[in-house]
Scaffold this active site. Structure first.
Site, PDB file in Angstrom:
ATOM      1  N   GLN A  25       0.799  -1.220   0.000  1.00  0.00           N
ATOM      2  CA  GLN A  25       0.000   0.000   0.000  1.00  0.00           C
ATOM      3  C   GLN A  25       0.835   1.275   0.000  1.00  0.00           C
ATOM      4  O   GLN A  25       0.323   2.338  -0.335  1.00  0.00           O
ATOM      5  CB  GLN A  25      -0.940   0.001   1.207  1.00  0.00           C
ATOM      6  CG  GLN A  25      -2.001  -1.085   1.137  1.00  0.00           C
ATOM      7  CD  GLN A  25      -2.939  -1.071   2.319  1.00  0.00           C
ATOM      8  OE1 GLN A  25      -2.708  -1.746   3.301  1.00  0.00           O
ATOM      9  NE2 GLN A  25      -4.001  -0.291   2.233  1.00  0.00           N
ATOM     10  N   ASN A  76      -1.738 -10.979   8.364  1.00  0.00           N
ATOM     11  CA  ASN A  76      -2.711  -9.918   8.595  1.00  0.00           C
ATOM     12  C   ASN A  76      -4.059 -10.317   8.004  1.00  0.00           C
ATOM     13  O   ASN A  76      -4.171 -10.587   6.810  1.00  0.00           O
ATOM     14  CB  ASN A  76      -2.244  -8.617   7.936  1.00  0.00           C
ATOM     15  CG  ASN A  76      -3.237  -7.486   8.148  1.00  0.00           C
ATOM     16  OD1 ASN A  76      -3.295  -6.894   9.217  1.00  0.00           O
ATOM     17  ND2 ASN A  76      -4.044  -7.190   7.123  1.00  0.00           N
ATOM     18  N   GLU A  77      -5.068 -10.392   8.862  1.00  0.00           N
ATOM     19  CA  GLU A  77      -6.458 -10.563   8.462  1.00  0.00           C
ATOM     20  C   GLU A  77      -6.698 -11.801   7.600  1.00  0.00           C
ATOM     21  O   GLU A  77      -7.006 -11.706   6.400  1.00  0.00           O
ATOM     22  CB  GLU A  77      -6.968  -9.304   7.737  1.00  0.00           C
ATOM     23  CG  GLU A  77      -6.898  -8.059   8.608  1.00  0.00           C
ATOM     24  CD  GLU A  77      -7.603  -6.849   8.022  1.00  0.00           C
ATOM     25  OE1 GLU A  77      -7.764  -5.862   8.755  1.00  0.00           O
ATOM     26  OE2 GLU A  77      -8.007  -6.891   6.839  1.00  0.00           O
ATOM     27  N   TYR A  85     -12.983  -2.201  12.596  1.00  0.00           N
ATOM     28  CA  TYR A  85     -13.478  -1.037  11.879  1.00  0.00           C
ATOM     29  C   TYR A  85     -14.982  -0.804  12.041  1.00  0.00           C
ATOM     30  O   TYR A  85     -15.430   0.332  12.073  1.00  0.00           O
ATOM     31  CB  TYR A  85     -13.150  -1.162  10.382  1.00  0.00           C
ATOM     32  CG  TYR A  85     -11.680  -1.022  10.091  1.00  0.00           C
ATOM     33  CD1 TYR A  85     -11.089   0.235   9.999  1.00  0.00           C
ATOM     34  CD2 TYR A  85     -10.868  -2.134   9.937  1.00  0.00           C
ATOM     35  CE1 TYR A  85      -9.735   0.375   9.753  1.00  0.00           C
ATOM     36  CE2 TYR A  85      -9.514  -2.011   9.687  1.00  0.00           C
ATOM     37  CZ  TYR A  85      -8.945  -0.751   9.601  1.00  0.00           C
ATOM     38  OH  TYR A  85      -7.604  -0.621   9.366  1.00  0.00           O
ATOM     39  N   GLU A 111      -5.113  -2.365  14.164  1.00  0.00           N
ATOM     40  CA  GLU A 111      -5.616  -1.392  13.188  1.00  0.00           C
ATOM     41  C   GLU A 111      -6.948  -0.860  13.673  1.00  0.00           C
ATOM     42  O   GLU A 111      -7.792  -1.624  14.147  1.00  0.00           O
ATOM     43  CB  GLU A 111      -5.838  -2.005  11.795  1.00  0.00           C
ATOM     44  CG  GLU A 111      -4.589  -2.296  11.009  1.00  0.00           C
ATOM     45  CD  GLU A 111      -4.911  -2.854   9.626  1.00  0.00           C
ATOM     46  OE1 GLU A 111      -6.004  -2.548   9.078  1.00  0.00           O
ATOM     47  OE2 GLU A 111      -4.076  -3.604   9.087  1.00  0.00           O
ATOM     48  N   TRP A 139      -4.700   3.218  11.986  1.00  0.00           N
ATOM     49  CA  TRP A 139      -4.607   2.988  10.547  1.00  0.00           C
ATOM     50  C   TRP A 139      -5.177   4.219   9.850  1.00  0.00           C
ATOM     51  O   TRP A 139      -6.350   4.500   9.977  1.00  0.00           O
ATOM     52  CB  TRP A 139      -5.400   1.738  10.124  1.00  0.00           C
ATOM     53  CG  TRP A 139      -5.236   1.508   8.658  1.00  0.00           C
ATOM     54  CD1 TRP A 139      -5.985   2.037   7.639  1.00  0.00           C
ATOM     55  CD2 TRP A 139      -4.201   0.741   8.033  1.00  0.00           C
ATOM     56  NE1 TRP A 139      -5.503   1.642   6.435  1.00  0.00           N
ATOM     57  CE2 TRP A 139      -4.407   0.847   6.645  1.00  0.00           C
ATOM     58  CE3 TRP A 139      -3.129  -0.025   8.509  1.00  0.00           C
ATOM     59  CZ2 TRP A 139      -3.566   0.214   5.713  1.00  0.00           C
ATOM     60  CZ3 TRP A 139      -2.310  -0.653   7.593  1.00  0.00           C
ATOM     61  CH2 TRP A 139      -2.526  -0.539   6.220  1.00  0.00           C
ATOM     62  N   GLU A 148      -5.565   1.886  -1.294  1.00  0.00           N
ATOM     63  CA  GLU A 148      -6.572   1.197  -0.490  1.00  0.00           C
ATOM     64  C   GLU A 148      -7.174   0.031  -1.279  1.00  0.00           C
ATOM     65  O   GLU A 148      -8.373  -0.055  -1.499  1.00  0.00           O
ATOM     66  CB  GLU A 148      -7.644   2.195  -0.029  1.00  0.00           C
ATOM     67  CG  GLU A 148      -8.658   1.667   0.969  1.00  0.00           C
ATOM     68  CD  GLU A 148      -8.053   0.879   2.112  1.00  0.00           C
ATOM     69  OE1 GLU A 148      -8.596  -0.182   2.443  1.00  0.00           O
ATOM     70  OE2 GLU A 148      -7.029   1.325   2.682  1.00  0.00           O
ATOM     71  N   TRP A 149      -6.284  -0.858  -1.743  1.00  0.00           N
ATOM     72  CA  TRP A 149      -6.682  -2.113  -2.377  1.00  0.00           C
ATOM     73  C   TRP A 149      -7.682  -1.880  -3.505  1.00  0.00           C
ATOM     74  O   TRP A 149      -7.402  -1.121  -4.419  1.00  0.00           O
ATOM     75  CB  TRP A 149      -7.187  -3.100  -1.310  1.00  0.00           C
ATOM     76  CG  TRP A 149      -6.191  -3.295  -0.205  1.00  0.00           C
ATOM     77  CD1 TRP A 149      -6.320  -2.920   1.108  1.00  0.00           C
ATOM     78  CD2 TRP A 149      -4.870  -3.875  -0.302  1.00  0.00           C
ATOM     79  NE1 TRP A 149      -5.183  -3.245   1.821  1.00  0.00           N
ATOM     80  CE2 TRP A 149      -4.289  -3.836   0.982  1.00  0.00           C
ATOM     81  CE3 TRP A 149      -4.139  -4.448  -1.349  1.00  0.00           C
ATOM     82  CZ2 TRP A 149      -3.002  -4.322   1.243  1.00  0.00           C
ATOM     83  CZ3 TRP A 149      -2.866  -4.939  -1.093  1.00  0.00           C
ATOM     84  CH2 TRP A 149      -2.315  -4.867   0.193  1.00  0.00           C
TER      85      TRP A 149
END
Length: 437
Positions: free
Chosen positions: A23, A167-168, A295, A351, A392, A399-400
């Site tokens: 990123q 991650n995730e 989030y 995050e 974050w 952003e992907w």
């Protein structure tokens, strides 16, 4: 400014910022191999505006000023990720010395500035050559990933404050192999089921490899949501149970209890790898800490579509610029739940943040952080052993699938000039972290 002082969190609480290699780094020459996001983003229709990470924030060259920002903001730590294809261009085999040298410079730069390095081995940039061999659908990835983990431990482990494997994993497996939103973009239940298990099996083999090569303070980073039913109906409550199993309990249960939720193993039974149960001891290797990315919440209702277990619906709370509901209470609830039901190991919020519209004056983001930090304090007061919080993100970045259209940064980035400009949210953290009440 925030209404509290950093001392309210205790003397050993860690405040940091987080980023991810693809990123922000750019720097795709210098021996770095191709990754799945290079090809996914080059495929028309996958990413907003056809944006790619080829330049991103040029952190590859501008890292000194980015580390200066972290230091000047008063942050204790920097959560960054290694790019697997920068270190091992083909995923296995020869090592790219230029990549090793870059991370040597970066880590030494952190230590010189008094910043603790919190590393992540995998933040979604799988080498393309490994995708050619099946990627996360191939059980062999557990060995490939373990070898990569051993390299990181040997080259950098003595300088890292903490290391996370993956991650995730929900995003690595389900978002990317069932929903098809992220690379490699599959929409296939068998692919998803295999990835859901292999990503956790590879996590376990990496923990073993890291420990065998002297790495300390090891964990994993899970993205979790507060799952809630859309209504009080029995059907929606059952839908919520399924959604919670799919988003939260598969990963929490696998990692901490060595078991997957039965509601999902029944659903996935025809597609899961044969004899996957024999891997669960490796999946649930002991950890030193858990990272939670939070989030928003998930609202579930019973599905009216044949073959679709549940549906997610939108709630009526205030939303971020990416459309996610703002729900600080969900963070408190999750931290307490995980502490009570899954682990007494230290927890870090690895995050948390929000997308907001262009500009350096971001009062909604300041309030978002204030409210979520208050939620952390509430969870601590309720007994959750929360040891740190990472915002974050440090920088506006790639952003992907949203490309450069959504901005999460504490620091504004002009992608044409690469100029960094701290936002009001950065100043709010700076004021709190430098405050000596």
């Amino acid at each position: 400014m925030f209404s509290f002082d950093r001392r309210d969190f205790g003397p050993d609480f860690t405040f940091g910022v987080a980023t991810a290699a693809y990123q922000i780094e750019g720097g795709q020459g210098d021996g770095r191999g191709s990754c799945i996001w290079d090809t996914f983003s080059a495929t028309p229709g996958n990413v907003h505006n056809g944006d790619t990470g080829i330049n991103a924030c040029n952190h590859y060259e501008l890292w000194p000023q980015d580390l200066d920002l972290i230091r000047d903001g008063g942050f204790d730590a920097y959560r960054f990720s290694f790019a697997w294809p920068r270190l091992i261009p083909d995923g296995t085999g020869p090592v790219n010395q230029a990549g090793v040298d870059f991370y040597d410079r970066l880590i030494d730069g952190m230590l010189e500035r008094g910043i603790k390095p919190y590393a992540t081995l995998y933040h979604w940039d799988l080498p393309s050559t490994l995708q050619d061999r099946g990627g996360w659908m191939n059980r062999d990835i557990a060995n490939w990933f373990a070898d990569y983990a051993a390299l990181v431990a040997n080259k950098f482990g003595d300088r890292l404050e903490a290391t996370a494997t993956i991650n995730e994993p929900w995003c690595v497996a389900f978002l990317s192999h069932f929903l098809g939103v992220h690379a490699p973009g599959y929409r296939d239940l068998r692919a998803a089921a295999r990835a859901m298990h292999h990503v956790l099996f590879a996590h376990g083999t990496a923990i073993d490899a890291l420990r065998a090569n002297g790495a300390k303070n090891l964990g994993i980073v899970l993205n979790l949501e507060k799952s809630e039913p859309a209504t009080d109906s029995e059907a929606d409550r059952q839908a919520c149970d399924f959604g919670d199993a799919l988003f939260n309990r598969w990963y929490l249960g696998g990692v901490f209890k060595g078991e997957y939720p039965e509601i999902l193993t029944k659903w996935l039974e025809p597609y899961l790898p044969a004899n996957y149960q024999a891997d669960m001891e490796v999946v649930s290797r002991p950890l030193d800490w858990l990272g939670i990315n939070y989030y928003t919440r998930g609202l579930y209702k019973a599905s009216s579509e044949p073959g679709r277990p549940v549906e997610q619906v939108k709630g009526d709370l205030e939303r971020t610029d990416i459309g996610w509901e703002i729900y600080p209470k969900g963070l408190s609830d999750l931290l307490v739940r995980v502490s009570n039901e899954y682990t007494k190991k230290p927890i870090y919020v690895t995050e948390n943040g929000m997308a907001e519209v262009e500009g350096n004056d971001d009062p909604r983001r300041v309030k978002y952080y204030e409210d979520h930090l208050m939620a952390v304090l509430a969870a601590k007061a309720a007994g959750a052993d929360v040891r740190g919080y990472f915002a974050w993100s440090l920088l506006d970045n790639y952003e992907w699938a949203e490309g450069y259209n959504k901005r999460f940064g504490l620091v504004h980035v002009d992608y044409e000039t690469q100029k960094r400009t701290p936002k009001a949210s950065f100043r709010a953290f700076q004021g709190m972290l430098h405050n000596s009440r």
